[in-house]
Design a protein around this motif. Structure first.
Motif, PDB file in Angstrom:
ATOM      1  N   TRP A 216       0.836  -1.200   0.000  1.00  0.00           N
ATOM      2  CA  TRP A 216       0.000   0.000   0.000  1.00  0.00           C
ATOM      3  C   TRP A 216       0.870   1.248   0.000  1.00  0.00           C
ATOM      4  O   TRP A 216       1.955   1.264   0.596  1.00  0.00           O
ATOM      5  N   ARG A 252      -9.420  -2.457  -0.434  1.00  0.00           N
ATOM      6  CA  ARG A 252      -8.464  -2.435   0.677  1.00  0.00           C
ATOM      7  C   ARG A 252      -9.160  -2.689   2.002  1.00  0.00           C
ATOM      8  O   ARG A 252      -8.689  -2.255   3.055  1.00  0.00           O
ATOM      9  N   GLN A 286      -9.678   1.914   4.471  1.00  0.00           N
ATOM     10  CA  GLN A 286      -8.674   0.857   4.394  1.00  0.00           C
ATOM     11  C   GLN A 286      -8.690   0.127   5.734  1.00  0.00           C
ATOM     12  O   GLN A 286      -8.719   0.759   6.793  1.00  0.00           O
TER      13      GLN A 286
END
Length: 625
Positions: A216, A252, A286
């Motif tokens: 990420w 995510r 996320q």
């Protein structure tokens, strides 16, 4: 007379191919099954090789316990497994594989070779299977563990082969699969080689923060806060992203149950509940969430691919997940500060936990307008003055946005505001009366009267007997997005005297490649300077260099996936901000344009732009009823 169909036992090869249809959906399914077998064998090192998206070759090698030479034939036989022996084992499954279907299923749709050395054995052995039939077996050379080679996947089932996507897409799915598994097993080292190039290498014993930083972008990882919440034997732990880093896709959000990657609507609902009031309707946070609970209280034997689970106590699961995520968002524990790329904690969580807006007689301002990312998006930045909304004359002169982007303005006779037209020239373009101090200004051709501005954020209007509030930032966003869609953005750019250098994370470089043409059409002049750096040589005329860099960072963090998403982000960056005072002619110019803009009730992010109170609502507010 028609002949009655005869019931027959299917051939072994056909049985395996039918099972393969459930277990082996695509190359990434093969990677998942083989890597999980390696983990069940106690491997501390797993290396994966993929060629041509997995069509031509998949290799998974580990240093686990291995398989004895006399067991290799059983390993490729359906419903033969070392993971379970009785019904009691089935009701409390602690391993990843247990059906005994993966290896024979894979072997039935490929050229399959497995080499293994049992720990403590003198030599290794191999078995070769072609189309589900054992072709060859015998001694082999291997230092330790197991090596599985899968060649020509689906070659004998062309109907399955044609449904595979492009090589790049299948490679990405294999990488995502291994990434998801690796996050749940930080004690194990992993590597992935794609097309002869090493995609990543993860050392064993790595911190979750460091492992996430491989996949990420830094902007996402820096906004993560850890949590660890336990209730009645159920433990929810992991990391949760700040609402300010939310994106338009949910890829995510990674969910795990007892170390197993899963897809579960109830778990996702608990996460969304924890973020309630902090995200816009189409935003996703996320999150990496690990749920641990007794094995007897979860059923993982729901689907052959083992991606779905069922819980015995859904309410406890829901409350545990919600409590854990709220812990991260509120910073309630001593450990939930900022999550850094070194696995340590620094700073404090920025979540404010602001209450939802009050309800006024049935009409309420949305909670998201006063909390989370919406609040931050509407706050003027500390650096530089936010751009002002220009009058029609300033737009025609080339002020923000560029002069070649026509604005939607009232046509000679407004019937419904469905179309977008070129702004009229001459005095008619600004023929509305201006609001002076203490005086109102009616909007020509409508029953609206502009009364003024409140908190330098909301425009106050009167419509007949109703009171109307309009969010100036959200209204301007909608106007600018409509203009961009109409003009289809011609790519005009403002060159920079000195290029701005931007370092790229590997994941950002991949995103940039996908967004390259869209960014160019918006006015970004970009030039790659090596694989990990891009030079920004030109920017859209509507942005200064600082805002352009911030916009590009958001795009690379995958807050935009399509050209329309990029326009939406541009509209947000360019629009006037909350807390910015407007002159009367600027407010009227915005309002008249907004009134004929399609989809004017909601901003591009899905937030309401206008809130209206009729006399009955006001009477309820003042308790006259």
């Amino acid at each position: 007379m028609e002949q009655t169909p005869v019931i027959r036992v299917l051939p072994a090869g056909l049985k395996n191919q039918i099972a393969a249809g459930e277990v082996v959906e695509r190359p990434s399914s093969v990677v998942k099954e083989l890597v999980e077998n390696a983990l069940d064998a106690g491997a501390t090192r797993v290396d994966v090789i993929v060629e041509q998206g997995g069509r031509s070759l998949i290799v998974v090698q580990d240093n686990g316990a291995g398989i004895g030479a006399d067991q290799l034939n059983l390993a490729v036989t359906r419903h033969a497994t070392s993971k379970i022996a009785s019904f009691d084992d089935l009701s409390a499954i602690g391993s990843f594989g247990f059906r005994g279907e993966a290896l024979p299923s894979i072997a039935s749709v490929s050229r399959f070779t497995m080499t293994s050395k049992l720990r403590g054995a003198d030599e290794a052995a191999f078995i070769a299977v072609r189309g589900g039939e054992v072709q060859e077996e015998g001694p082999a050379a291997l230092a330790s563990g197991t090596r599985v080679e899968v060649r020509d996947l689906f070659a004998n089932t062309p109907a399955r082969l044609k449904f595979l996507k492009t090589e790049a897409t299948e490679n990405k799915r294999c990488q995502d699969t291994l990434m998801r598994i690796s996050l749940a097993h930080t004690e194990t080292g992993f590597s992935l080689t794609v097309g002869g190039r090493e995609a990543f290498r993860l050392p064993p014993g790595q911190a979750l923060a460091d492992r996430l930083a491989t996949f990420w972008p830094p902007a996402v990882c820096e906004g993560l806060s850890p949590f660890d919440f336990e209730r009645e034997g159920y433990r929810a732990h992991g990391v949760a992203g700040s609402p300010s880093t939310a994106q338009g896709r949910g890829d995510r959000i990674l969910l795990y149950v007892n170390g197993r990657p899963v897809q579960d609507k109830m778990m996702l609902s608990a996460v969304r509940q924890a973020y309630r009031g902090m995200l816009l309707s189409r935003e996703y946070p996320q999150l990496v969430l690990f749920l641990e609970l007794p094995t007897r209280e979860v059923d993982v034997n729901v689907h052959p691919a083992k991606l779905e689970v069922r819980f015995l106590e859904e309410s406890r699961v829901f409350s545990s997940i919600r409590g854990g995520v709220l812990q991260a968002l509120s910073g309630s524990s001593d450990d939930t500060s900022s999550f850094t790329a070194t696995g340590s904690f620094a700073g404090t969580n920025e979540m404010t936990g602001e209450p939802a807006a009050p309800s006024f007689g049935g009409a309420s301002a949305p909670a998201s307008a006063s909390t989370g990312s919406a609040r931050r998006a509407h706050t003027p930045s500390g650096g530089g003055e936010a751009p002002k909304f220009a009058s029609y004359r300033e737009y025609r002169a080339g002020y923000n946005p560029p002069r070649d982007i026509p604005l939607p303005v009232p046509p000679p006779s407004v019937t419904g505001g469905e179309g977008l037209v070129e702004p009229p020239s001459g005095p008619a373009a600004t023929s509305f009366p201006l609001a002076e101090a203490g005086r109102s200004a009616p909007l020509a051709g409508t029953d609206f009267t502009y009364l003024g501005q409140v908190a330098d954020t909301y425009l106050v209007l009167k419509q007949g007997e109703s009171l109307v509030l309009i969010d100036q930032h959200a209204a301007h966003e909608r106007v600018l997005l409509a203009a961009m869609r109409q003009a289809r953005t011609k790519g005009d750019s403002q060159p920079l005297a000195l290029p701005v250098e931007i370092s790229l994370h590997p994941s950002e470089a991949e995103v940039l490649q996908n967004l390259w043409e869209g960014l160019r059409s918006m006015g970004f002049l970009l030039e790659m300077d090596g694989p990990a750096r891009v030079l920004m040589r030109g920017i859209p005329p509507t942005l200064d260099s600082g805002k352009a860099r911030e916009y590009l960072a958001d795009a690379l963090a995958e807050k935009a996936g399509t050209l329309d998403d990029l326009w939406t982000m541009m509209a947000c960056k360019t629009a006037i901000k909350a807390g910015q005072p407007l002159a009367a002619d600027e407010a009227l110019s915005l309002l008249e344009t907004w009134l004929v803009t399609p989809e004017r009730e909601f901003c591009p992010h899905g937030r309401p732009i206008v809130v209206t109170w009729c006399p009955a609502d006001l009477e309820k507010l003042f308790k006259r009823k």
